[in-house]
Write a protein that holds these residues in place. Structure first.
Motif, PDB file in Angstrom:
ATOM      1  N   UNK A 312       0.839  -1.195   0.000  1.00  9.62           N
ATOM      2  CA  UNK A 312       0.000   0.000   0.000  1.00  9.62           C
ATOM      3  C   UNK A 312       0.879   1.251   0.000  1.00  9.62           C
ATOM      4  N   UNK A 313       1.950   1.211   0.805  1.00 11.24           N
ATOM      5  CA  UNK A 313       2.856   2.354   0.855  1.00 11.24           C
ATOM      6  C   UNK A 313       3.627   2.526  -0.445  1.00 11.24           C
ATOM      7  N   UNK A 314       4.092   1.400  -0.986  1.00 13.25           N
ATOM      8  CA  UNK A 314       4.876   1.483  -2.219  1.00 13.25           C
ATOM      9  C   UNK A 314       4.047   2.118  -3.337  1.00 13.25           C
ATOM     10  N   UNK A 315       2.798   1.650  -3.472  1.00  7.07           N
ATOM     11  CA  UNK A 315       1.943   2.187  -4.529  1.00  7.07           C
ATOM     12  C   UNK A 315       1.777   3.697  -4.357  1.00  7.07           C
ATOM     13  N   UNK A 316       1.509   4.107  -3.108  1.00  2.00           N
ATOM     14  CA  UNK A 316       1.302   5.530  -2.848  1.00  2.00           C
ATOM     15  C   UNK A 316       2.572   6.347  -3.111  1.00  2.00           C
ATOM     16  N   UNK A 317       3.692   5.877  -2.576  1.00  2.00           N
ATOM     17  CA  UNK A 317       4.925   6.654  -2.707  1.00  2.00           C
ATOM     18  C   UNK A 317       5.441   6.687  -4.129  1.00  2.00           C
ATOM     19  N   UNK A 318       5.270   5.578  -4.840  1.00  2.00           N
ATOM     20  CA  UNK A 318       5.684   5.563  -6.246  1.00  2.00           C
ATOM     21  C   UNK A 318       4.904   6.635  -6.997  1.00  2.00           C
ATOM     22  N   UNK A 319       3.635   6.719  -6.654  1.00  2.00           N
ATOM     23  CA  UNK A 319       2.764   7.684  -7.305  1.00  2.00           C
ATOM     24  C   UNK A 319       3.220   9.117  -6.966  1.00  2.00           C
TER      25      UNK A 319
END
Lengths: 418, 305
Positions: A312-319
């Motif tokens: 969940x964090x990776x998706x958000x931070x990548x974005x």
């Protein structure tokens, strides 16, 4: 300044609460038998007499009787649950006298009260006419007491008074033998016609013998016959070993993940790592509050759940990184990135919850435990690793504490001018 | 220095289709010839795992079992610390007890045991339940995706997740790895993860479609290629983290979840692979069919966005 202060306060309070409660939490968690040693048996219940069917009520009654039986043996916290329409699962963690408990549980064999027929009369000790069965007796109705001479006697109660009166009348001064399966336990003589449905069995019993007989009659009063379908038993040392190994595995895995997150996303990575620790704590707290039992597959699900929470964090931070690269300010990148990634994260989590829910619905035993942990894990992960993590990051960003792109792991050279 | 993920994924897809089809065929072959190496959970019998504190050989155990007359049809999984013994017969309490006592007495006084016993009828039921669980999970997920996306996404996602589940089963069959109850749990988790990966890419495709030209199949391919490239770092990062968790469980975790972790490791890799190389091209193929009659073959080439 106000925001950075609230950030620090929130982090400190959370950390304080976690440090303060963790030792107590960890010690009071209920561990499954695969982590503590013990055994699990799945019984299938069948009606004692052909033609009868297993009712929900009789199944529950049987399960309760089993539980009382185990409690009487002084074993700690038995877990007896009914499953489906005709199964009873018995879980006993931390049992030391396994052999004894098992043979006791297995005993709900067929209890019969028999009389001798004319043919039997030639051979003493032969009784072949079944007069009463275990389920004719009132459950847990057999009690050990003492007669006037202070001799142990067992008082019993039957359900059908008329039937009992007829039998005792017919067998007056004859023996009514008590059988467990084909084993003759005792052969008391009927001393009178008994019309009130209760009787006492006297004889030269020792206290132990009387207790044993009473127990057996109570067991025999179980309305159903049980056969073992599945069993698992784990030695105590082996359970401890599994627990240690799995926790070690979980710790190593978690540390690598945390280091990776910080290396890849810098400041947000740190926030994420903190939220992951909070996540772990919340899941443990839910387990404690809900009285759930933690099993080996449960821990596995837990560790995997950390991987999912990280996603969940990776998706958000990548974005967010993408938004920064497109030239937006840090503040609007964080807002836009969080918003755009939210739907993706929810979709991804909901599909996994669906898979877990199916597992929970169809699974049994350990599969169910695994699914439950996975569901608790994902739901908490949505709270801690989406909302809480976003809240913390927003505080930091709005306080202008993280102004540079490199705090997000973005190189200045990658940013394209708007 | 940064790697450019803008590759022609869809154009490459025929190679990956071929690869997947070959493995699938191998899997079908292996499953029909060898079947699966069922543990006691699925094959009736008793499983005894002994945790050793000193060296005990298979011969010593065999002698012990022979003496007890339960030494027939026994499979061994020798190990230094943990010795697995599988009986194809269901051992009675008495037999298990006798075995434990004599083992402690004669071979290793500190050994501890884990015993599993399953009835035949129960084993079949477990297997059926497992198959139902996977199918039901697929249907439920398909319904959800159809509602949130469109049916073409759902079909592509389900094909790729069945592909993942089947390939893991095939690999377990090919390498004769033991299948037990936790394996089923692993397959179901893989289904969950695989769909997770696919959804993230599909989500991006759906988003990019809003602003993209979608006149020809080439446009469509470009949108998908671009979406895959955009989500690539995330795909790799996520696979890495969950992979690390599973590998740690596999290496350091207890014996009883080893097969579970191994299945997870394999499944995760296939899950990431299939989201990119199977699910996405499949969606293009489905979507392209819808487009081609109107757009025709000679649609104008679009400039790179």
């Amino acid at each position: 300044m106000k925001r950075i202060l609230s950030f620090i306060v929130v982090v400190l309070i959370t950390t304080g609460v976690m440090i303060g409660t963790s030792p107590g939490l960890l010690n009071s968690l209920k561990l499954g038998l695969d982590l503590k040693g013990g055994f699990e048996i799945l019984y299938e219940a069948q009606p004692l007499e052909a033609g009868q069917s297993v009712t929900r009520q009789s199944l529950i009654q049987t399960a309760q009787s089993l539980e009382r039986r185990i409690n009487a043996l002084g074993t700690t916290e038995p877990e007896v649950t009914t499953e489906g329409s005709n199964r009873i699962r018995v879980r006993l963690a931390g049992v030391t006298n396994e052999a004894e408990v098992r043979s006791m549980l297995k005993k709900p064999a067929e209890l019969t009260f028999r009389s001798a027929t004319a043919a039997d009369a030639k051979k003493p000790g032969q009784y072949s006419k079944i007069e009463l069965r275990g389920n004719d007796f009132v459950e847990n109705g057999a009690v050990v007491g003492y007669d006037q001479l202070n001799q142990p006697e067992i008082s019993i109660k039957v359900k059908d008074k008329a039937k009992f009166a007829e039998i005792t009348k017919r067998l007056l001064n004859k023996e009514l033998a008590i059988f467990l399966d084909q084993e003759l336990l005792s052969a008391p003589t009927v001393r009178g016609e008994l019309t009130d449905g209760s009787a006492s069995i006297t004889g030269s019993y020792t206290r132990d013998e009387a207790n044993k007989l009473a127990d057996t009659i109570n067991l025999g009063a179980l309305p159903l016959k049980l056969t073992e379908k599945y069993s698992q038993s784990v030695g105590a040392t082996l359970g401890q070993l599994s627990l240690d190994q799995t926790i070690r595995a979980g710790l190593i895995g978690s540390i690598i993940i945390l280091v990776f997150m910080i290396a890849m996303f810098r400041v947000p990575g740190l926030v994420a790592s903190f939220c992951l620790i909070v996540h772990t704590w919340v899941v443990l707290a839910i387990f404690y509050l809900g009285g759930f039992v933690l099993t080996l597959p449960g821990i596995a699900a837990f560790v995997l759940g950390i991987g999912m929470a990280v996603d969940a964090n990776i998706i958000t931070y990548e974005r967010i990184k993408e938004e920064i690269k497109s030239g937006k300010t840090i503040r609007s990148s964080v807002i836009a990135g969080s918003k755009a990634s939210f739907r993706t994260v929810m979709d991804a989590n909901v599909t996994t919850i669906i898979a877990a829910a199916v597992m929970f619905g169809l699974g049994t035993g350990s599969v169910r435990g695994f699914a439950l942990v996975l569901i608790v894990d994902i739901v908490t992960s949505i709270l801690t690793n989406i909302f809480f993590s976003r809240f913390l990051l927003n505080l930091l960003v709005k306080a202008d504490a993280v102004k540079k792109a490199k705090y997000f792991g973005v190189k200045e050279s990658d940013i394209s001018a708007l | 220095m940064r790697f450019n993920w803008n590759l022609k994924y869809i154009k490459m897809s025929k190679w990956f289709y071929t690869f997947s089809i070959i493995i699938t065929l191998l899997g079908i072959l292996s499953l029909s010839i060898f079947g699966l190496n069922y543990g006691v959970d699925f094959r009736s019998g008793s499983n005894v795992d002994v945790n050793l504190t000193k060296v005990v050989t298979q011969e010593q155990i065999q002698t012990l079992l022979d003496k007890q007359k339960i030494g027939k049809e026994v499979d061994y999984t020798p190990g230094k610390e943990r010795f697995g013994i599988r009986f194809s017969q269901v051992l009675t309490d008495q037999q298990v007890n006798d075995f434990k006592i004599s083992f402690n007495k004669q071979l290793d006084p500190k050994a501890s045991f884990e015993v599993n016993t399953v009835d035949t009828e129960m084993a079949q039921e477990l297997e059926q339940n497992a198959i139902w669980a996977i199918l039901l999970a697929c249907v439920a997920i398909a319904v959800y995706i159809s509602i949130r996306f469109e049916w073409r996404f759902a079909i592509a996602a389900i094909v790729s997740l069945l592909h993942d589940a089947f390939l893991v089963i095939s690999i377990f069959s090919l390498f004769r790895l033991e299948v037990d109850l936790t394996f089923i749990t692993a397959i179901l988790t893989i289904v969950g993860f695989s769909i997770n990966d696919t959804v993230v890419i599909f989500d991006r495709i759906r988003e990019n479609l809003r602003f993209a030209k979608k006149k020809s199949r080439d446009d469509l391919e470009q949108v998908v290629d671009h979406s895959i490239a955009q989500t690539m770092t995330r795909s790799l990062a996520t696979v890495f983290t969950v992979f690390i968790a599973s590998v740690c469980l596999f290496i350091f975790g207890g014996e009883s979840i080893r097969m579970f972790s191994l299945a997870m490791v394999i499944g995760l890799l296939f899950g990431a692979y299939s989201s990119i190389f199977i699910a996405s091209p499949l969606w293009v193929a489905l979507k392209g069919k819808q487009k081609s009659p109107t757009a025709g073959g000679g649609a104008a080439k679009t400039a790179k966005s």
